[in-house]
Scaffold this motif. Structure first.
Motif, PDB file in Angstrom:
ATOM      1  N   VAL A  62       0.242  -1.332   0.326  1.00 39.14           N
ATOM      2  CA  VAL A  62       0.181   0.176   0.206  1.00 39.14           C
ATOM      3  C   VAL A  62       1.417   0.790  -0.079  1.00 39.14           C
ATOM      4  CG1 VAL A  62      -2.220   0.998   1.302  1.00 39.14           C
ATOM      5  CG2 VAL A  62      -1.608  -0.779   1.482  1.00 39.14           C
ATOM      6  N   MET A  63       1.538   1.108   1.505  1.00 37.24           N
ATOM      7  CA  MET A  63       2.332   2.513   1.188  1.00 37.24           C
ATOM      8  C   MET A  63       3.413   3.031  -0.162  1.00 37.24           C
ATOM      9  SD  MET A  63       2.455   4.125   3.654  1.00 37.24           S
ATOM     10  CE  MET A  63       0.933   3.408   4.647  1.00 37.24           C
ATOM     11  N   VAL A  64       4.319   2.259  -0.181  1.00 36.41           N
ATOM     12  CA  VAL A  64       5.144   3.329  -1.823  1.00 36.41           C
ATOM     13  C   VAL A  64       4.629   3.002  -2.734  1.00 36.41           C
ATOM     14  CG1 VAL A  64       7.181   1.688  -2.988  1.00 36.41           C
ATOM     15  CG2 VAL A  64       6.931   0.084  -0.987  1.00 36.41           C
ATOM     16  N   PRO A  65       3.007   2.346  -3.048  1.00 37.65           N
ATOM     17  CA  PRO A  65       2.950   3.199  -4.169  1.00 37.65           C
ATOM     18  C   PRO A  65       2.532   4.503  -3.895  1.00 37.65           C
ATOM     19  CG  PRO A  65       2.138   0.614  -4.185  1.00 37.65           C
ATOM     20  CD  PRO A  65       2.370   0.840  -2.893  1.00 37.65           C
ATOM     21  N   ARG A  66       2.285   4.550  -3.581  1.00 42.72           N
ATOM     22  CA  ARG A  66       1.076   5.704  -2.180  1.00 42.72           C
ATOM     23  C   ARG A  66       2.140   6.612  -2.377  1.00 42.72           C
ATOM     24  NH1 ARG A  66      -0.745   6.552   3.281  1.00 42.72           N
ATOM     25  NH2 ARG A  66      -2.438   4.997   2.796  1.00 42.72           N
ATOM     26  N   LEU A  67       3.747   6.789  -2.455  1.00 44.23           N
ATOM     27  CA  LEU A  67       5.033   7.426  -2.575  1.00 44.23           C
ATOM     28  C   LEU A  67       4.709   7.318  -3.811  1.00 44.23           C
ATOM     29  CD1 LEU A  67       6.373   9.447  -1.030  1.00 44.23           C
ATOM     30  CD2 LEU A  67       7.984   7.470  -0.906  1.00 44.23           C
ATOM     31  N   LEU A  68       5.261   6.174  -4.950  1.00 39.23           N
ATOM     32  CA  LEU A  68       5.730   7.053  -6.027  1.00 39.23           C
ATOM     33  C   LEU A  68       4.845   7.395  -6.673  1.00 39.23           C
ATOM     34  CD1 LEU A  68       7.143   3.544  -6.484  1.00 39.23           C
ATOM     35  CD2 LEU A  68       8.432   5.675  -6.094  1.00 39.23           C
ATOM     36  N   ASN A  69       3.209   6.970  -6.504  1.00 38.25           N
ATOM     37  CA  ASN A  69       1.930   7.987  -7.626  1.00 38.25           C
ATOM     38  C   ASN A  69       2.530   9.334  -7.354  1.00 38.25           C
ATOM     39  OD1 ASN A  69       0.797   5.387  -8.302  1.00 38.25           O
ATOM     40  ND2 ASN A  69      -0.626   5.360  -6.607  1.00 38.25           N
ATOM     41  N   GLU A  70       2.569   9.829  -6.239  1.00 32.91           N
ATOM     42  CA  GLU A  70       2.925  11.043  -6.188  1.00 32.91           C
ATOM     43  C   GLU A  70       4.296  11.957  -6.300  1.00 32.91           C
ATOM     44  OE1 GLU A  70       0.653  13.236  -4.581  1.00 32.91           O
ATOM     45  OE2 GLU A  70      -0.893  11.768  -3.711  1.00 32.91           O
ATOM     46  N   TRP A  71       5.165  10.937  -6.668  1.00 33.86           N
ATOM     47  CA  TRP A  71       7.030  11.109  -6.218  1.00 33.86           C
ATOM     48  C   TRP A  71       6.672  11.464  -8.555  1.00 33.86           C
ATOM     49  CZ3 TRP A  71      11.179  13.518  -6.426  1.00 33.86           C
ATOM     50  CH2 TRP A  71      11.731  13.094  -7.112  1.00 33.86           C
ATOM     51  N   GLU A  72       5.912  10.851  -8.904  1.00 34.32           N
ATOM     52  CA  GLU A  72       5.878  10.058 -10.642  1.00 34.32           C
ATOM     53  C   GLU A  72       4.706  12.046 -10.875  1.00 34.32           C
ATOM     54  OE1 GLU A  72       3.772   6.863 -11.137  1.00 34.32           O
ATOM     55  OE2 GLU A  72       5.588   5.383 -10.778  1.00 34.32           O
ATOM     56  N   LYS A  73       3.850  12.439 -10.124  1.00 32.03           N
ATOM     57  CA  LYS A  73       2.785  13.051 -10.544  1.00 32.03           C
ATOM     58  C   LYS A  73       4.184  14.657 -10.252  1.00 32.03           C
ATOM     59  CE  LYS A  73      -1.204  12.068  -8.308  1.00 32.03           C
ATOM     60  NZ  LYS A  73      -1.667  12.249  -6.649  1.00 32.03           N
ATOM     61  N   GLU A  74       5.005  14.367  -9.416  1.00 27.05           N
ATOM     62  CA  GLU A  74       6.064  15.420  -9.107  1.00 27.05           C
ATOM     63  C   GLU A  74       7.241  15.706 -10.557  1.00 27.05           C
ATOM     64  OE1 GLU A  74       6.406  17.700  -6.734  1.00 27.05           O
ATOM     65  OE2 GLU A  74       5.197  17.828  -6.134  1.00 27.05           O
ATOM     66  N   GLU A  75       7.473  14.417 -10.561  1.00 29.60           N
ATOM     67  CA  GLU A  75       8.444  14.253 -12.214  1.00 29.60           C
ATOM     68  C   GLU A  75       7.968  14.512 -12.994  1.00 29.60           C
ATOM     69  OE1 GLU A  75       9.878   9.600 -11.897  1.00 29.60           O
ATOM     70  OE2 GLU A  75      11.754  11.306 -11.739  1.00 29.60           O
ATOM     71  N   ALA A  76       6.380  14.369 -13.731  1.00 29.65           N
ATOM     72  CA  ALA A  76       5.449  15.156 -14.388  1.00 29.65           C
ATOM     73  C   ALA A  76       5.491  16.674 -14.919  1.00 29.65           C
ATOM     74  CB  ALA A  76       4.105  14.351 -15.151  1.00 29.65           C
ATOM     75  N   LYS A  77       5.220  17.122 -13.373  1.00 28.35           N
ATOM     76  CA  LYS A  77       5.127  18.090 -13.581  1.00 28.35           C
ATOM     77  C   LYS A  77       6.664  18.817 -13.266  1.00 28.35           C
ATOM     78  CE  LYS A  77       3.384  19.056  -9.032  1.00 28.35           C
ATOM     79  NZ  LYS A  77       2.771  19.655  -7.923  1.00 28.35           N
ATOM     80  N   ALA A  78       7.741  18.330 -13.074  1.00 32.65           N
ATOM     81  CA  ALA A  78       9.141  19.074 -13.905  1.00 32.65           C
ATOM     82  C   ALA A  78       9.011  19.035 -14.860  1.00 32.65           C
ATOM     83  CB  ALA A  78      10.018  18.137 -12.369  1.00 32.65           C
ATOM     84  N   LYS A  79       8.660  18.139 -15.760  1.00 31.87           N
ATOM     85  CA  LYS A  79       9.002  18.138 -16.923  1.00 31.87           C
ATOM     86  C   LYS A  79       8.187  19.125 -17.685  1.00 31.87           C
ATOM     87  CE  LYS A  79      10.337  13.614 -19.256  1.00 31.87           C
ATOM     88  NZ  LYS A  79       9.248  12.389 -19.160  1.00 31.87           N
TER      89      LYS A  79
END
Length: 1498
Positions: free
Chosen positions: A220-237
């Motif tokens: 449960v925990m790892v995907p929760r963080l990774l989803n947010e991190w991917e959103k961050e990366e997409a934003k940065a891109k």
């Protein structure tokens, strides 16, 4: 007598409280319930009763209402209250049913509601009883009915409903009871009790742990963080692209680099980069912090809410204390008011406890989740990061990200709330203080603030000392490690005492630093203890002197003291929180950078299964390792037909392995196309072995099929090895394949590839690590045209030329380009790079396979007589350097070593069990504490306790004086006494400060003395321990005693003892103060103490087990991770990516499974201990009220304010007891190793041999027998022989015949089992070991060097002059080498002599022998390591320099001993033959056979 509250108040306020509460909460609650659907609960008896009572209550209320209507002309309150109450009861009944439908098993909202109802109903209940005659019969009846119903509802509410239907709780074998626990059980952490009891009864094991809550699992925990991190990366891109498009220039077509951009400018060509750099400022990096906050913020905020509540409640108790003191002062106030105050104090304290621990629970769980998620994210990233990125950080650094940095986040979350809470608490405290004392407060605050830099300075110095201490410790451990590794050599040379001095010298430095730290520690303890006193002193002194009218009375003094105590905590916490924040921000950056690294492009290799005849194609490929590096491979064009065998050859560093990496997609593809058809199996050059069983290593996740498995083992020549391994194929293989030889590792790696049954095989030089005959077997049975892989596509990188004639195609690489390609015959004809390559390698090749069919180029060899000559010497050298030690002759040695190592490991596995039992059994034995007290010194221990007692007395004294001072206010004799009061107060306070400083300093000195003593005994014992101990005990275990356990005794134990004594005396003095002011309190102490001890025993037992389980389950996470990083190309090649991620997640969850109960155990303890503390407050208050008439307000203030503080110290005392028990074990462990059996004394005074002994060098063995250890067979049996001085004796025999044992006996590393040895008429068993060993000289088999100067390595005792040393170097042919060095004799040797070649090391050993030059020399010949040149040098030196000495040579090569006087042939521990070499050859016995094998006899 309690007063009666007016009826109006009873009807309005008391009836409305619960109604307002329920109506306020229910909308939110209903909304929450709507979202949460757990399945519904069946109607149960419990539920029916609850509902029925709810209806009855509603009916009762409305009966009241109708009665009022029937009566008419009553005040409006009689209408409103029953109406509102009735509606509320309906709402409650509705909630009961709604909760049932939503699957809520126990409700907090309703529990609080019924509790409020009950509390509010008790008042009218009491007044109705007091009324006497009943005026209003109906209302009287309805009220009693109402009251009994409420009581029933409240009781029913405490019970739990059955679990809802259709819920998935049942599947779990050992579910966590928290999920099903009721509301009460949750608030008090009662559900943990079962674990505490279990841990107390018997040691917990992994199977006793509850499974992890679903919401805390990695899934449960790892995907929760990774989803947010991917959103961050997409934003940065996005922001980056917008920046890029704003830049004004024509965008060139993007070059296709092989990676996904992970936060860098991925697809940019050089011109683009420059423009980007200019406008880069705008583009934002993906923020990991934001991802963390979004993922875990909401849950954490609940905890923050609790914290806010708790902060506010904290300040209620000082106000209540003030009221209580006022109550004691005023003599005519009714008693019920005092009892109410005492109960209120108890309730607020209780509430505060519950809230505080729930806040902690939320914070810790958040921390745990953050750690899980961060570890998961790092693991997933590490599998896909590019090689360039991987090079930027070492494996150790990445593992650190996981262990240290993730841990830092976890620690920070527990403190994070302090960031806003500390300032808030400080503001509130100051506000209240200002109200009591006015501006004088500022003096006290000033003192507090002045203490901050003082503490900070001490902390800085301490940190500096710690760094220094670590350096000494590292140096000491490094030296110990070397000593233990070379202990045999030290014993042979009798050098122990010199090295012991070296260790003790380092230890001395360490102790000096420890002592300095102790000085600082004593200072800081003083500051910490005296702080509250100093603050009180300055404040009160200023307060009293500023204004004549200011009178220090009890409420002023004690309330302000309790406020100052509140203030002390946030002030001390703030610096800690800030430093922890700084560390976490560093960690944040590191993790963020790592997660922003570039990833490999999964599409760089085309894996689509299109049908073509070529299995592998590369079309003008150009590859590089990192996108900024120069390309390694240029225009590669390769077509490998389906099912063919392609050999790739070329010189070292020409890009053969890179080509394989390129095919796997591990390199950056700059241009070109790569496609590989079907699945891939990959054998890397350095075999990658997992820490699992041998079978798991081969199966690698595929299902087990016995027949296929056995054929694989056969083809890889692993069958014979399995017979040697102790567990067959179920043998657990250590990290990095430590218990396999290089060749075995390589073959396991091959077996894995073969078993995976892939379409394309990429074999990166798999035959280099194995022996010649094995590699032939593997080629024939596995790789070659007739092998198991025929029909598969194989690409083989190789150096062995003998196989080349049998492959389909050969590809020759030169400097990263394909220079030619074709079959063997074609390439020979072309006479290009390939023919050149063959000519270079041919020497080595013929040597490998003298018997192989290589007739086709024999003419080539014979035409070059020079080469032939070289070839012969080369072959000779090769026969010595048996490449991997796998050829049959040395195989047996390896097997022996291996089995011995396994033997010690299996013992290793048995031992810890016993050890653990020893440690857990009951609590730690009192004997260990006694041992420690003895080490500190019994007298000193008594003095320390006495000093602590004195400082407690001083502390109580100051406070009693304060309470006397405040009583002056009552008698109005304040003005004249001020000077005296302040003076004595100050004197007592300073006395306390100085006493505590002396006490903690004496304690530290005692501890350091004990540490010194314990280490010295351990070290001395280890130098006197016989060799057999070191052969059977893993070095790691001994080193652990010297590092971990000594560290605990040096640093952890003293601080624990200090804290323990401190808290113990504080708790003691509290009890004393309360008892002396209200003696009746003594009655309560006994039951409270019993509960306390009970809780403490349960907690200590359980928490120790949990800690152990947690640390045991922690290391697999990291070792699995570092293993994954080293093997990630293999994992990717086999497509086992997700399986490994899953494995890591399981390991993390296993770890959290033992960590979670650990957190809860602390909460469980906290709630229980604080409850005891709160009871002490309650009773102190109650008894103060009962004894009101005889007590002065000062004494009451004193005892209650002491009681308010006690909770903290009780809590700490339990923690410290448990710490103490954990740490004292180190003393036990060190003790155990300081008392192992020792060898014979080094010197026996009355049997000292004459200094010039041995003169002649005659050696006699009489019926001599010896065994290695008790219970093993004899290695030498009844040996009798005489050797005259000056004879040269060669000792030969097969492996295991007892050759080496002969030397060990002469040095008495092995003591005789029977018979004796005499040298020049002195029985060696009677003299001291050093006397014997220093008179014999040995050149050992493995040259062992120690780190230090060369001079130290030759002559550690500095007995010889420089000329003598140079002379020895000259004779040992090292003169030139040493004199060319800048440092000459002071040349630093690194650990193990790494910076000298093996040959040079051997010559250093020769120089040692030349320096000692005794009458008897023993030469244990090196088996393989030595090169022939060195060998000849040594032999010639011995012949010239040791002419007149007796020489024993253990020979592995017979040509060295053919000219010796006599040769001793051993066989199975007995003398088989003993005569001159020529006679032995003519006898045609064992020796002749050996000589014939060596080609020295016909």
């Amino acid at each position: 007598i309690w007063p009666d509250l007016p009826e109006c108040f009873q009807l309005s306020v008391l009836s409305w409280v619960q109604c307002i509460y329920l109506w306020a909460v229910s909308p939110i609650y209903i909304f929450c319930l709507k979202k949460n659907k757990k399945g519904y609960i069946m109607m149960s008896l419990l539920n029916r009763f609850k509902t029925a009572f709810g209806f009855l209550l509603w009916i009762v209320c409305w009966i009241d209402l109708f009665y009022t209507l029937h009566e008419g002309n009553q005040p409006p309150i009689y209408y409103v209250t029953p109406l509102v109450l009735g509606m509320t009861m309906l709402l409650a009944t509705f909630l009961i049913q709604f909760e049932r439908l939503r699957g809520v098993q126990s409700s907090g909202v309703l529990f609080i509601f019924w509790l409020l109802c009950l509390l509010c109903a008790t008042v009218p209940f009491r007044s109705k009883i007091l009324q006497g005659e009943v005026t209003d019969k109906l209302r009287f009846t309805t009220f009693y009915f109402y009251f009994s119903m409420v009581v029933c509802e409240f009781i029913l509410c405490c019970f739990n409903e059955k679990p809802p239907l259709f819920s998935n709780v049942v599947t779990d074998p050992n579910p966590c009871p928290e999920a099903t626990a009721g509301f009460l059980s949750r608030i008090t952490f009662w559900w943990f009790t079962s674990m505490a009891v279990k841990g107390y009864k018997m040691p917990l094991e992994a199977k006793d742990l509850w499974s992890l809550n679903k919401r805390d699992s990695s899934k449960v925990m790892v995907p929760r963080l990774l989803n947010e991190w991917e959103k961050e990366e997409a934003k940065a891109k996005l922001s980056e692209e917008s920046v890029a498009s704003q830049a004004t220039y024509a965008k060139p077509p993007p070059s296709t680099t092989n990676h996904i951009s992970g936060g860098g400018e991925g697809e940019s060509s050089p011109e683009e980069v420059e423009v980007l750099l200019s406008s880069k400022k705008v583009a934002h990096q993906p923020s990991f912090l934001r991802a963390l906050v979004k993922a875990f913020g909401p849950y954490f905020l609940i905890g923050s809410g609790y914290k806010l509540l708790q902060d506010i409640i904290t300040f209620v108790n000082p106000q209540l204390l003030k009221m209580l003191i006022l109550f004691i002062k005023e003599k005519d106030v009714p008693n019920w008011w005092g009892y109410t105050l005492a109960c209120l104090m108890f309730f607020t304290a209780l509430l505060q406890t519950l809230i505080l621990h729930h806040q902690f629970q939320y914070c810790f769980v958040t921390g745990m989740n953050v750690r899980t998620a961060v570890i998961g994210a790092i693991y997933r990233k590490a599998l896909v990061i590019t090689n360039a990125a991987k090079r930027s950080s070492t494996v150790g650094e990445i593992v650190n990200l996981m262990s240290v940095d993730a841990q830092r986040f976890m620690d920070l979350t527990t403190f994070l709330n302090m960031l806003w809470s500390a300032p808030l608490q400080i503001m509130l405290a100051l506000y209240f203080l200002w109200q009591i004392l006015g501006p004088s407060v500022l003096a006290g605050v000033a003192v507090m603030i002045m203490l901050i830099p003082f503490n900070a300075f001490i902390a800085m110095k301490t940190r500096a000392y710690q760094v220094e201490q670590m350096q000494h410790k590292d140096a000491r451990i490094k030296l110990m490690n070397e000593i233990l590794n070379g202990i045999k050599v030290l014993k042979l040379y009798a050098w122990e005492s010199s090295f012991k001095e070296k260790v003790l010298a380092i230890r001395q430095k360490e102790l000096i630093v420890l002592r300095k730290t102790a000085y600082l520690g004593a200072l800081s303890t003083m500051a910490w203890t005296s702080a509250p006193f100093l603050v009180a002193l300055t404040t009160f002194a200023v307060y009293v002197t500023v204004d004549e009218k200011n009178i220090l009375d009890a409420e002023t003094a004690f309330v302000s003291i309790s406020l100052f105590n509140i203030l002390r905590f946030p002030l001390n916490m703030l610096p800690q929180v800030i430093s922890s924040l700084v560390q976490a921000s560093v960690s944040l950056k590191r993790v963020q950078n790592f997660l922003s690294h570039d990833e490999l492009d999964p599409d760089s290799v085309n894996r689509s299964n299109t049908v073509t005849e070529f299995a592998v194609t590369v079309v003008n490929g150009k590859f590089t390792w990192g996108k900024d590096d120069a390309p390694v491979l240029h225009n590669i064009n390769v077509m490998v037909p389906q099912g063919s065998l392609l050999a790739v050859v070329g010189h070292v560093g020409c890009g053969k392995s890179s080509l394989i990496s390129a095919l796997l997609g591990d390199m950056e593809k700059v241009e070109g196309e790569v496609s590989v058809r079907g699945s891939v199996a990959y054998v890397p050059q350095q075999a990658w072995i997992q820490n699992a069983t041998l079978r798991d290593n081969i199966l690698f996740g595929n299902p087990y099929n016995e027949q296929k498995y056995n054929s694989v083992l056969e083809a890889c020549a692993l069958t014979p090895d399995l017979q040697v391994l102790p567990g067959g194929d179920m043998t657990e293989i250590g990290e990095k394949g430590i218990n396999l030889s290089g060749g075995q590792r390589q073959r396991v790696s091959l077996a894995r590839a073969l078993y995976s049954d892939a379409d394309v095989y990429l074999l990166d030089d798999p035959l280099s690590a194995v022996d010649a005959h094995v590699s032939k077997h593997i080629f024939d049975n596995l790789i070659g045209p007739e092998g198991a892989l025929k029909g598969k596509t194989r690409i083989l990188v190789t150096h062995g030329i003998s196989f080349l004639p049998q492959v389909d195609n050969i590809m020759v690489m030169v400097d990263g380009r394909v220079s030619e390609m074709g079959s063997y015959q074609d390439l020979l004809k072309q006479n290009g790079a390939f023919a050149e390559f063959l000519r270079n390698y041919i020497i080595e090749d013929d040597e490998l396979f003298p018997d192989d069919a290589l007739s086709n180029h024999t003419d080539m060899v014979d035409s070059e007589p020079m080469i032939n000559e070289a070839k012969r010497s080369f072959i000779r050298q090769m026969s010595i350097m048996s490449s991997d030690g796998e050829n049959p002759r040395s195989r047996s040695v390896r097997r022996h070593g291996c089995s011995q190592r396994k033997h010690s490991e299996s013992q290793d596995k048995k031992k810890p069990r016993e050890m653990e039992k020893l440690i857990q059994a009951e609590t730690v034995k009192g004997k260990v504490y006694l041992e420690y007290v003895k080490a500190v010194g019994p007298l000193l221990s008594v003095v320390i306790c006495f000093l602590y007692g004195c400082q407690s007395a001083a502390s109580i004294g100051t406070n009693i004086w304060l309470s006397e001072w405040t009583n002056d206010a009552v008698t109005n004799s304040t003005a004249e006494n001020v000077q005296m009061r302040v003076g004595v107060y100050a004197a007592l306070g300073f006395a306390q400060g100085i006493l505590i400083m002396i006490a903690s300093f004496t304690l530290a000195m005692g501890n350091i003395g004990a540490a010194k003593k314990l280490h010295f005994n351990l070290l001395t014992n280890k130098f006197h321990t016989p060799q057999s101990f070191f052969d059977t005990t893993p070095i790691g275990r001994i080193i652990n005693r010297f590092s971990k356990d000594i560290y605990v005794i040096d640093e952890a134990l003293p601080s624990t003892v200090l804290m323990f004594l401190g808290t113990f005396f504080v708790s003691l003095s509290t009890i004393l103060v309360i008892v002396s002011s209200t003696p009746i309190f003594a009655v309560v102490i006994v039951p409270l103490a019993v509960i306390y001890v009970f809780v403490q025993r349960f907690y200590v037992a359980t928490s120790r087990q949990l800690k152990r389980l947690e640390s045991v389950s922690r290391s697999p996470i990291y070792s699995h991770f570092s293993e994954t990083i080293t093997g990630c190309s293999v994992i990717r090649a086999y497509g086992r990516h997700s399986a490994f991620v899953l494995m890591s997640d399981i390991k993390v969850d296993e770890n959290q499974k033992s960590y979670y109960p650990g957190i809860v155990s602390n909460r469980w303890l906290g709630v229980r201990i604080e409850f005891i503390g709160n009871c002490i407050v309650l009773f102190a208050g109650l008894f103060a009220v009962t004894g009101k008439d005889s007590l002065s307000p000062g004494l009451v203030g004193l005892s209650v304010s002491y009681a308010l503080q006690v909770t903290m110290s009780l809590n700490w005392m339990v923690r410290m007891t448990s710490e103490l028990e954990n740490n004292i074990v180190a003393v036990e462990r060190v003790k155990e190793y300081s008392e192992t059996k020792t060898e014979a004394p080094w010197e026996v005074e009355d049997k000292k041999p004459p200094p010039e002994w041995p003169m002649q060098g005659n050696v006699e063995f009489n019926d001599y027998s010896v065994r290695y250890r008790e219970g093993l067979d004899l290695v030498l049996k009844d040996i009798t022989l005489r050797v005259k001085g000056g004879e040269k004796i060669g000792i030969v025999g097969r492996t295991g015949a007892g050759k080496s044992s002969m030397t060990l006996c002469l040095f008495r590393l092995l003591e005789a089992a029977g018979g004796e040895i005499t040298i020049d008429n002195v029985k060696i068993s009677e003299i001291g070991l050093h006397d014997l060993r220093s008179k014999l000289t040995i050149i050992p088999q493995e040259p062992v060097l120690f780190s230090g100067t060369l001079r130290m390595n030759l002559d550690p005792f500095e007995k010889y002059s420089d000329e003598e040393v140079w002379k020895a170097l000259e004779h040992s042919h090292l003169h030139k080498f040493v004199s060319n060095q800048a440092a000459k004799l002071d040349l630093e040797c690194s650990e193990g002599g790494e910076n000298l070649s093996v040959g040079q090391r051997q010559l250093v050993c020769l120089a040692r022998a030349l320096l000692r030059k005794t009458r008897i020399l023993i030469l244990d010949e090196a088996t393989a390591a030595i090169d022939l040149e060195t060998d000849d040098l040594i032999q010639s030196t011995i012949r010239t320099q040791f002419e007149d000495c007796t020489v024993f040579t253990i020979a592995h090569r017979l040509n060295t001993i053919m000219d010796y006087t006599r040769v001793l042939v051993l066989d199975k521990g007995r003398i088989a033959e003993f005569d001159t070499p020529t006679n032995l050859i003519s006898k045609r016995g064992i020796f002749y056979g050996m000589a014939k094998d060596a080609g020295l006899a016909q």
